[in-house]
Design a protein around this motif. Structure first.
Motif, short mmCIF file in Angstrom:
data_model
loop_
_atom_site.label_atom_id
_atom_site.label_comp_id
_atom_site.label_asym_id
_atom_site.label_seq_id
_atom_site.Cartn_x
_atom_site.Cartn_y
_atom_site.Cartn_z
N GLY A 287 0.77 -1.24 0.00
CA GLY A 287 0.00 0.00 0.00
C GLY A 287 0.79 1.28 0.00
N GLY A 288 2.09 1.19 0.20
CA GLY A 288 2.91 2.40 0.21
C GLY A 288 2.77 3.18 1.49
N ASP A 289 3.17 4.44 1.46
CA ASP A 289 3.25 5.26 2.68
C ASP A 289 2.05 6.17 2.90
OD1 ASP A 289 3.62 7.10 0.68
OD2 ASP A 289 5.66 7.65 1.24
N GLY A 290 1.05 6.11 2.03
CA GLY A 290 -0.13 6.95 2.20
C GLY A 290 -0.05 8.29 1.50
N ARG A 291 1.05 8.56 0.84
CA ARG A 291 1.18 9.81 0.10
C ARG A 291 0.47 9.71 -1.25
NH1 ARG A 291 7.66 10.75 1.22
NH2 ARG A 291 7.49 11.08 3.49
N PRO A 292 0.16 10.87 -1.88
CA PRO A 292 -0.50 10.83 -3.18
C PRO A 292 0.24 9.92 -4.16
CG PRO A 292 -0.47 13.06 -2.35
CD PRO A 292 0.34 12.25 -1.39
N GLY A 293 -0.54 9.09 -4.86
CA GLY A 293 0.04 8.16 -5.81
C GLY A 293 0.18 6.75 -5.26
N SER A 294 0.15 6.60 -3.94
CA SER A 294 0.28 5.28 -3.34
C SER A 294 -1.08 4.58 -3.29
CB SER A 294 0.85 5.38 -1.92
OG SER A 294 -0.09 6.02 -1.05
N ALA A 295 -1.05 3.25 -3.20
CA ALA A 295 -2.29 2.48 -3.11
C ALA A 295 -3.07 2.87 -1.87
CB ALA A 295 -1.98 0.98 -3.12
N ARG A 296 -2.38 3.10 -0.77
CA ARG A 296 -3.05 3.49 0.47
C ARG A 296 -3.81 4.80 0.30
NH1 ARG A 296 -2.70 2.39 5.94
NH2 ARG A 296 -1.28 0.69 5.47
N TYR A 297 -3.22 5.74 -0.40
CA TYR A 297 -3.87 7.02 -0.66
C TYR A 297 -5.12 6.82 -1.51
CZ TYR A 297 -4.14 12.03 -1.83
OH TYR A 297 -4.54 13.34 -1.96
#
Length: 321
Positions: A287-297
């Motif tokens: 999910g990535g780090d939650g920044r724009p562009g990540s799956a979590r975002y």
């Protein structure tokens, strides 16, 4: 949910502050602490609201239900409320007054102040005291889950109470493939109640190790899945939105989320919960780090979009203007 190397496990993000663990009250029989030893640090309270005795063998039910909640949401804190006692036939049964008191105490901020209550029991009739308690819990933003029935259409009211109460999310038992259990209600328009289902067949007893069936065991799994959704809302980036926190804690908001993480079987009116449908990452990068562009975002935006459908465009505007 927890990211690569579990940087989101109990925190808002890498190096971020800890978020408040989701608190779940389990209303059932008593538990066997010995058989829940691996989870002992997460069992925060255990209280007998019924005041009477119960058959020692009946702790199997409550212990298994509590274990399912603890496994479904690995960071949740659990509060055990015994609401059963021996009846005139020498059998353990849920005491309605005890259940009402437990609901109120669990929901009250001066009591346990939980986020979720799971109830694996029900009656064919509406109980006034339970109704009052459900209303109290809803006013305090508590999500409530209850099992539907193990008797199909043989009961007068097919979906048991409180499962059919408007404040509650009702849960059917299903096979692990999503097919409804044979004892569930295949189709019903009873008050147009929206139903969800979760695995409730072949559940291994926490004490005896024997196989157990019933919507009693699907219900805590659904509650645990809802707890995961609440957790996600407390992580980056949704933790920055108070409106999201409030919306996802409402029954209407959680139902929107659960719909998105479930599948409707063409032969049933009950939606089978598949949390990976919303909380999964097809790229396999956590999910990535939650920044724009990540799956979590992106998943966070889906949360907001769903909640806006229910509560309006102001939801989540702190993050997604």
């Amino acid at each position: 949910m927890y990211g690569k190397d579990e940087q989101f496990f109990g925190t808002n993000g890498t190096g971020g502050p800890a978020y408040e663990p989701v608190k779940i009250a389990v209303l059932d029989s008593d538990i066997s602490p010995k058989h829940l030893k691996p989870f002992r640090m997460r069992i925060k309270a255990r209280e007998n609201f019924a005041g009477g005795q119960q058959n020692a063998a009946d702790t199997d039910h409550g212990t298994t239900v509590a274990q399912l909640v603890l496994k479904a949401c690995p960071t949740a804190h659990v509060y055990v409320a015994q609401v059963t006692k021996l009846n005139s036939f020498g059998e353990s049964a849920v005491d309605a007054e005890a259940a009402a008191k437990a609901i109120e105490y669990a929901a009250d901020p001066t009591g346990w102040g939980v986020d979720i209550i799971t109830m694996s029991f029900g009656w064919t009739h509406v109980n006034k005291r339970i109704s009052e308690a459900l209303s109290f819990a809803k006013q305090h933003g508590v999500l409530m889950f209850a099992s539907t029935t193990n008797y199909g259409f043989t009961e007068t009211n097919s979906i048991l109470y409180p499962g059919r109460a408007q404040e509650v999310i009702c849960v059917d038992a299903a096979e692990d493939t999503g097919q409804l259990a044979g004892f569930a209600i295949e189709d019903i328009i009873q008050g147009r109640i929206e139903r969800f289902s979760a695995p409730g067949l072949g559940i291994k007893s926490a004490i005896s190790g024997e196989s157990m069936d019933g919507s009693s065991f699907a219900c805590p799994l659904a509650a645990g899945i809802a707890a995961l959704a609440l957790e996600f809302a407390r992580q980056i980036p949704l933790c920055g939105s108070k409106s999201v926190q409030e919306a996802v804690q409402q029954r209407e908001g959680m139902v929107r989320i659960l719909r998105e993480m479930s599948k409707l079987n063409s032969s049933s009116s009950s939606r089978f919960l598949c949390p990976w449908e919303l909380l999964g990452d097809d790229d396999g990068v956590y999910g990535g780090d939650g920044r724009p562009g990540s799956a979590r975002y992106f998943v966070a935006y889906r949360f907001v979009r769903l909640l806006r459908q229910e509560f309006g465009s102001d939801i989540g505007k702190e993050i997604f203007p």
